[in-house]
Write an enzyme that holds these catalytic residues in place. Structure first.
Site, PDB file in Angstrom:
ATOM      1  CG  ASP A  39     -29.663 -26.666  34.827  1.00 43.79           C
ATOM      2  OD1 ASP A  39     -29.546 -27.905  34.940  1.00 43.79           O
ATOM      3  OD2 ASP A  39     -28.947 -25.859  35.457  1.00 43.79           O
ATOM      4  N   GLY A  40     -30.391 -29.322  32.371  1.00 45.04           N
ATOM      5  CA  GLY A  40     -29.506 -30.126  31.532  1.00 45.04           C
ATOM      6  C   GLY A  40     -28.193 -30.494  32.184  1.00 45.04           C
ATOM      7  CG  HIS A 132     -15.843 -45.148  11.622  1.00 48.02           C
ATOM      8  ND1 HIS A 132     -16.638 -45.981  10.860  1.00 48.02           N
ATOM      9  CD2 HIS A 132     -15.569 -44.064  10.836  1.00 48.02           C
ATOM     10  CE1 HIS A 132     -16.842 -45.426   9.675  1.00 48.02           C
ATOM     11  NE2 HIS A 132     -16.202 -44.279   9.638  1.00 48.02           N
ATOM     12  CG  ASP A 171     -17.625 -48.773   2.499  1.00 51.31           C
ATOM     13  OD1 ASP A 171     -16.742 -49.485   3.017  1.00 51.31           O
ATOM     14  OD2 ASP A 171     -18.303 -47.958   3.148  1.00 51.31           O
ATOM     15  CE  LYS A 194     -20.579 -46.551   2.062  1.00 50.11           C
ATOM     16  NZ  LYS A 194     -21.292 -46.759   3.319  1.00 50.11           N
ATOM     17  CG  ASP A 221     -20.692 -50.938   7.678  1.00 44.09           C
ATOM     18  OD1 ASP A 221     -19.517 -50.667   7.993  1.00 44.09           O
ATOM     19  OD2 ASP A 221     -21.403 -50.185   7.003  1.00 44.09           O
ATOM     20  CB  ALA A 227     -30.983 -49.115   7.797  1.00 46.59           C
ATOM     21  N   GLY A 228     -29.587 -47.049   5.259  1.00 50.54           N
ATOM     22  CA  GLY A 228     -29.679 -46.840   3.815  1.00 50.54           C
ATOM     23  C   GLY A 228     -28.729 -47.720   3.023  1.00 50.54           C
ATOM     24  CB  THR A 229     -25.059 -48.268   3.251  1.00 54.18           C
ATOM     25  OG1 THR A 229     -24.732 -46.894   3.027  1.00 54.18           O
ATOM     26  CG2 THR A 229     -24.026 -49.136   2.545  1.00 54.18           C
TER      27      THR A 229
END
Length: 325
Positions: A39-40, A132, A171, A194, A221, A227-229
């Site tokens: 059930d998690g 971060h 950035d 960006k 980073d 992985a776009g940036t």
């Protein structure tokens, strides 16, 4: 103080990291069990006595953040109820650190909520790495040791002997950290410009500030998911005459599609740490450097009532001597 009083345990996604820490210190990994019912529901159990011991629980909040965060709370409670002298949560990657501010109406400051819950559950101290947003340390009332992967990662980059290197920040927000990398490597720095208009993890690179023509570039980073940036910056660097392209992130949070983007990009090598075990990434373009010895050294210094902050400026050679993954 004898290191026998130290007991290190690993959560469901922190066991391999915890084992590496134990190998460095020279102790056995604590015996424990984790079950997830159909059930998690999550169930944790300590399988040895921890009474009057200093206990350290290793668990990142990474690829399964909700389960991993909840598990940390249960472990903190279990150790406290088992009469441990102190309980330290070792969180190599604090995923909810991205939720550090109320930058739009009617949203939660998720990092603050996580910090309060971990403390209320019983944590006496927190050890983490490359948050971060460093100001998240202020969300905790208990001591936070914020370690940095920079010395370990830069040591590996130096071993590659890359000539005409320039460090590139994706950035402006990461520019300060990029300058720290550049200073350690004694190379120049360039900065990407960006913009991000939504929460879809997609950003558009507008310009690259700095000279990259004819140079080899290292994009740095703290983490990347899509992985776009990283790929956009790599393409921009190629368009502006850069030769070889490398990338470096503190936490390997790439999705499967993100890993495929890296594989098909101009990025020659992606360097990261083992703060998160990401089994979905199988690529010759990826090199993992272990930071477990760094965390183990922090544990030893805490246990011996020595300064942890000295690790920020001077990392013992014994940490660098450990083999790469």
């Amino acid at each position: 103080m004898p290191k026998e009083e130290i007991k290190i345990f690993g959560g469901s996604t922190g066991k391999s990291f915890a084992q590496k820490m134990c190998d460095y210190i020279g102790i056995d990994l604590g015996k424990s069990e984790v079950f997830k019912f159909s059930d998690g529901n999550i169930f944790v159990k300590i399988c040895e006595t921890v009474r009057d011991n200093d206990v350290y629980l290793v668990q990142p909040i990474g690829l399964n953040p909700n389960d991993e965060f909840t598990e940390i709370l249960f472990w903190m409670d279990a150790f406290k109820r088992a009469s441990a002298t102190s309980v330290t949560a070792i969180i190599p990657y604090f995923g909810y650190a991205k939720g550090d501010k109320k930058d739009e109406p009617r949203v939660s400051i998720r990092a603050r909520v996580c910090a309060e819950c971990i403390e209320l559950a019983g944590a006496d101290r927190i050890i983490t790495m490359d948050l971060h947003s460093p100001q998240i340390q202020g969300f905790f009332k208990k001591p936070v040791d914020h370690l940095f992967a920079l010395p370990i990662l830069c040591d590996y980059v130096k071993s590659l002997n890359i000539e005409d290197l320039v460090v590139v920040s994706p950035d402006v927000g990461f520019a300060k950290q990029a300058r720290n990398f550049a200073s350690t490597l004694q190379v120049p720095v360039a900065i990407g410009d960006k913009t991000r208009k939504s929460h879809d993890e997609k950003a558009k690179v507008l310009e690259i500030i700095g000279n990259v023509k004819g140079k080899n570039a290292l994009i740095v980073d703290d983490f990347s998911i899509s992985a776009g940036t990283l790929v956009d910056i790599a393409m921009g660097l190629k368009e502006r005459g850069a030769h070889r392209i490398f990338a470096l992130v503190s936490h390997l949070m790439l999705s499967k599609s993100g890993a495929e983007k890296i594989e098909n990009s101009p990025i020659e090598l992606l360097i990261s740490t083992d703060s998160v075990i990401n089994n979905s990434i199988i690529s010759n373009k990826t090199k993992i450097v272990s930071v477990a010895p760094l965390f183990a050294e922090a544990v030893l210094r805490i246990h011996n009532r020595e300064s942890v902050s000295s690790l920020f400026d001077s990392v013992p050679q014994s940490i660098f001597n450990k083999p790469l993954n």
